[in-house]
Design a protein around this motif. Structure first.
Motif, PDB file in Angstrom:
ATOM      1  N   PRO A 199     -12.377  55.558   2.771  1.00  0.00           N
ATOM      2  CA  PRO A 199     -10.919  55.414   2.875  1.00  0.00           C
ATOM      3  C   PRO A 199     -10.344  54.637   1.689  1.00  0.00           C
ATOM      4  N   ARG A 200      -9.065  54.870   1.429  1.00  0.00           N
ATOM      5  CA  ARG A 200      -8.417  54.302   0.236  1.00  0.00           C
ATOM      6  C   ARG A 200      -8.558  52.789   0.179  1.00  0.00           C
ATOM      7  N   LYS A 201      -8.243  52.085   1.258  1.00  0.00           N
ATOM      8  CA  LYS A 201      -8.283  50.621   1.228  1.00  0.00           C
ATOM      9  C   LYS A 201      -9.701  50.101   1.006  1.00  0.00           C
ATOM     10  N   THR A 202     -10.676  50.781   1.571  1.00  0.00           N
ATOM     11  CA  THR A 202     -12.073  50.394   1.341  1.00  0.00           C
ATOM     12  C   THR A 202     -12.436  50.593  -0.118  1.00  0.00           C
ATOM     13  N   ALA A 203     -11.960  51.704  -0.689  1.00  0.00           N
ATOM     14  CA  ALA A 203     -12.262  52.021  -2.089  1.00  0.00           C
ATOM     15  C   ALA A 203     -11.661  51.008  -3.052  1.00  0.00           C
ATOM     16  N   TYR A 204     -10.589  50.318  -2.629  1.00  0.00           N
ATOM     17  CA  TYR A 204      -9.927  49.353  -3.522  1.00  0.00           C
ATOM     18  C   TYR A 204     -10.855  48.200  -3.906  1.00  0.00           C
ATOM     19  N   ALA A 205     -11.938  48.023  -3.140  1.00  0.00           N
ATOM     20  CA  ALA A 205     -12.903  46.970  -3.484  1.00  0.00           C
ATOM     21  C   ALA A 205     -13.514  47.202  -4.863  1.00  0.00           C
ATOM     22  N   ILE A 206     -13.593  48.452  -5.298  1.00  0.00           N
ATOM     23  CA  ILE A 206     -14.221  48.751  -6.589  1.00  0.00           C
ATOM     24  C   ILE A 206     -13.388  48.229  -7.751  1.00  0.00           C
ATOM     25  N   PRO A 207     -12.084  48.573  -7.878  1.00  0.00           N
ATOM     26  CA  PRO A 207     -11.311  47.976  -8.978  1.00  0.00           C
ATOM     27  C   PRO A 207     -11.150  46.462  -8.857  1.00  0.00           C
ATOM     28  N   LYS A 208     -11.118  45.937  -7.638  1.00  0.00           N
ATOM     29  CA  LYS A 208     -10.998  44.487  -7.483  1.00  0.00           C
ATOM     30  C   LYS A 208     -12.274  43.786  -7.973  1.00  0.00           C
ATOM     31  N   ASN A 209     -13.422  44.343  -7.645  1.00  0.00           N
ATOM     32  CA  ASN A 209     -14.675  43.765  -8.130  1.00  0.00           C
ATOM     33  C   ASN A 209     -14.824  43.937  -9.633  1.00  0.00           C
ATOM     34  N   TRP A 210     -14.300  45.057 -10.156  1.00  0.00           N
ATOM     35  CA  TRP A 210     -14.291  45.247 -11.613  1.00  0.00           C
ATOM     36  C   TRP A 210     -13.489  44.134 -12.281  1.00  0.00           C
ATOM     37  N   ALA A 211     -12.328  43.799 -11.715  1.00  0.00           N
ATOM     38  CA  ALA A 211     -11.513  42.728 -12.281  1.00  0.00           C
ATOM     39  C   ALA A 211     -12.265  41.399 -12.257  1.00  0.00           C
ATOM     40  N   LEU A 212     -12.939  41.103 -11.152  1.00  0.00           N
ATOM     41  CA  LEU A 212     -13.721  39.862 -11.068  1.00  0.00           C
ATOM     42  C   LEU A 212     -14.838  39.846 -12.097  1.00  0.00           C
ATOM     43  N   SER A 213     -15.462  40.988 -12.308  1.00  0.00           N
ATOM     44  CA  SER A 213     -16.544  41.041 -13.294  1.00  0.00           C
ATOM     45  C   SER A 213     -16.011  40.788 -14.702  1.00  0.00           C
ATOM     46  N   ASN A 214     -14.788  41.242 -14.978  1.00  0.00           N
ATOM     47  CA  ASN A 214     -14.184  40.981 -16.288  1.00  0.00           C
ATOM     48  C   ASN A 214     -13.914  39.498 -16.491  1.00  0.00           C
ATOM     49  N   HIS A 215     -13.491  38.810 -15.429  1.00  0.00           N
ATOM     50  CA  HIS A 215     -13.278  37.361 -15.533  1.00  0.00           C
ATOM     51  C   HIS A 215     -14.598  36.651 -15.839  1.00  0.00           C
ATOM     52  N   TRP A 216     -15.669  37.117 -15.205  1.00  0.00           N
ATOM     53  CA  TRP A 216     -16.989  36.528 -15.458  1.00  0.00           C
ATOM     54  C   TRP A 216     -17.415  36.783 -16.901  1.00  0.00           C
ATOM     55  N   LEU A 217     -17.197  37.993 -17.393  1.00  0.00           N
ATOM     56  CA  LEU A 217     -17.555  38.324 -18.776  1.00  0.00           C
ATOM     57  C   LEU A 217     -16.760  37.489 -19.775  1.00  0.00           C
ATOM     58  N   MET A 218     -15.459  37.308 -19.508  1.00  0.00           N
ATOM     59  CA  MET A 218     -14.629  36.491 -20.400  1.00  0.00           C
ATOM     60  C   MET A 218     -15.143  35.062 -20.467  1.00  0.00           C
ATOM     61  N   LYS A 269     -18.305  33.925 -19.704  1.00  0.00           N
ATOM     62  CA  LYS A 269     -19.666  33.788 -20.213  1.00  0.00           C
ATOM     63  C   LYS A 269     -19.800  34.199 -21.681  1.00  0.00           C
ATOM     64  N   ILE A 270     -19.046  35.204 -22.108  1.00  0.00           N
ATOM     65  CA  ILE A 270     -19.184  35.692 -23.482  1.00  0.00           C
ATOM     66  C   ILE A 270     -18.192  35.014 -24.419  1.00  0.00           C
ATOM     67  N   VAL A 271     -16.935  34.959 -24.014  1.00  0.00           N
ATOM     68  CA  VAL A 271     -15.888  34.434 -24.893  1.00  0.00           C
ATOM     69  C   VAL A 271     -15.686  32.933 -24.691  1.00  0.00           C
ATOM     70  N   GLY A 272     -15.849  32.473 -23.443  1.00  0.00           N
ATOM     71  CA  GLY A 272     -15.577  31.068 -23.136  1.00  0.00           C
ATOM     72  C   GLY A 272     -14.151  30.838 -22.678  1.00  0.00           C
ATOM     73  N   THR A 273     -13.516  31.874 -22.112  1.00  0.00           N
ATOM     74  CA  THR A 273     -12.139  31.768 -21.625  1.00  0.00           C
ATOM     75  C   THR A 273     -12.135  31.632 -20.116  1.00  0.00           C
ATOM     76  N   THR A 274     -11.465  30.601 -19.615  1.00  0.00           N
ATOM     77  CA  THR A 274     -11.345  30.389 -18.181  1.00  0.00           C
ATOM     78  C   THR A 274      -9.880  30.190 -17.813  1.00  0.00           C
ATOM     79  N   PHE A 275      -9.592  30.330 -16.537  1.00  0.00           N
ATOM     80  CA  PHE A 275      -8.214  30.143 -16.061  1.00  0.00           C
ATOM     81  C   PHE A 275      -8.246  29.606 -14.640  1.00  0.00           C
ATOM     82  N   GLU A 276      -7.115  29.085 -14.214  1.00  0.00           N
ATOM     83  CA  GLU A 276      -6.945  28.653 -12.831  1.00  0.00           C
ATOM     84  C   GLU A 276      -5.608  29.167 -12.331  1.00  0.00           C
ATOM     85  N   ILE A 277      -5.519  29.375 -11.026  1.00  0.00           N
ATOM     86  CA  ILE A 277      -4.299  29.906 -10.424  1.00  0.00           C
ATOM     87  C   ILE A 277      -3.650  28.818  -9.579  1.00  0.00           C
ATOM     88  N   GLU A 278      -2.384  28.554  -9.852  1.00  0.00           N
ATOM     89  CA  GLU A 278      -1.589  27.636  -9.042  1.00  0.00           C
ATOM     90  C   GLU A 278      -0.599  28.429  -8.198  1.00  0.00           C
TER      91      GLU A 278
END
Length: 265
Positions: A32-51, A53-62
């Motif tokens: 189902p569509r909502k279940t499938a949304y986990a894939i792009p959301k996890n992709w986004a999280l993986s990009n934050h991890w790559l940024m 570990k590789i680049v050294g860029t971090t952020f925080e959300i307020e």
């Protein structure tokens, strides 16, 4: 080192996108569509991890507490490709209004169609825009969150704001809250550049603007609160990252803010 890390990150970033879309397609298009949304959301999280570990860029959300339940319009500042996906993991069921040409891209367009993204011809008027509004209302009626960039296109950090009045019309016609978001990812992932820079920055989710205001009053309030927070975060980001090279727009804006502070002291 920055150049080398940038090349490494960019290579892995795009490989991560393409491989995930290919390998996970069978699962994505069956569930189902909502279940499938986990894939792009996890992709986004993986990009934050790559940024990080590789680049050294971090952020925080307020301000996560400022996200309402149910439907609302999320209105972020737009400086970088980063902010097109960055907040996906923290939104329940977001929907975008996309350029129709993006829907024609193999794999990406199919993924977007599965999530019922709303295509639009940017030059369209009249009946086409009526249909876009109708589609948007249908999606929001199911409790989704609409992501709109009020300035329409990416702007360099510190640049003079150029908000489009279209968001005021959407606010009026949809009758839901608007949540402004201020941030400066463009200092670390600049537009039209392959360079990725290390450092730390904040994403600030501001209090929701309730529905029912006069569209002109809403539009001015949106600009005022977003730009005030943006200026505060520009000062904070520059102070946190003293070795970060700033674009001319950010340097000029910081000088203006410091001059205004000195004059009021």
């Amino acid at each position: 080192m920055i150049a080398l890390r940038s090349v490494l990150f960019n290579t892995i970033f795009y490989a991560n996108l393409i491989i995930r879309m290919i390998v996970l397609s069978p699962y994505y298009f069956i569930v189902p569509r909502k279940t499938a949304y986990a894939i792009p959301k996890n992709w986004a999280l993986s990009n934050h991890w790559l940024m990080e570990k590789i680049v050294g860029t971090t952020f925080e959300i307020e301000g996560m507490e400022n996200l309402p339940d149910g439907s609302y319009i999320l209105a972020p500042k737009h400086q970088s490709f980063w902010d097109t996906y960055a907040l996906l993991p923290w939104l329940k069921d977001p929907v975008y209004i996309l350029k129709r040409e993006l829907m024609w891209i193999p794999l990406f367009g199919w993924y977007a169609k599965k999530q019922r993204m709303i295509p639009v011809d940017r030059g369209a008027r009249g009946k086409v825009m009526v249909e876009v509004l109708k589609r948007t209302k249908e999606e929001l009626a199911t409790g989704r969150q609409l992501i709109i960039y009020p300035e329409g296109t990416r702007r360099p950090p510190g640049a003079e704001p150029l908000y489009k009045y279209g968001i005021a019309r959407m606010y009026r016609d949809l009758g839901i809250p608007v949540v402004p978001v201020a941030m400066h990812p463009g200092l670390f992932w600049p537009r039209r550049s392959a360079v990725r820079r290390p450092g730390h920055f904040k994403v600030r989710i501001l209090p929701a603007i309730p529905p029912g205001l006069d569209p002109d009053a809403f539009f001015q309030h949106l600009i005022d609160v977003t730009e005030k927070a943006s200026d505060e975060l520009l000062i904070d980001t520059a102070a946190r990252n003293p070795h970060l090279p700033l674009p001319p727009t950010a340097t000029e804006r910081l000088a203006q803010l410091r001059k205004a502070k000195a004059a009021s002291a």
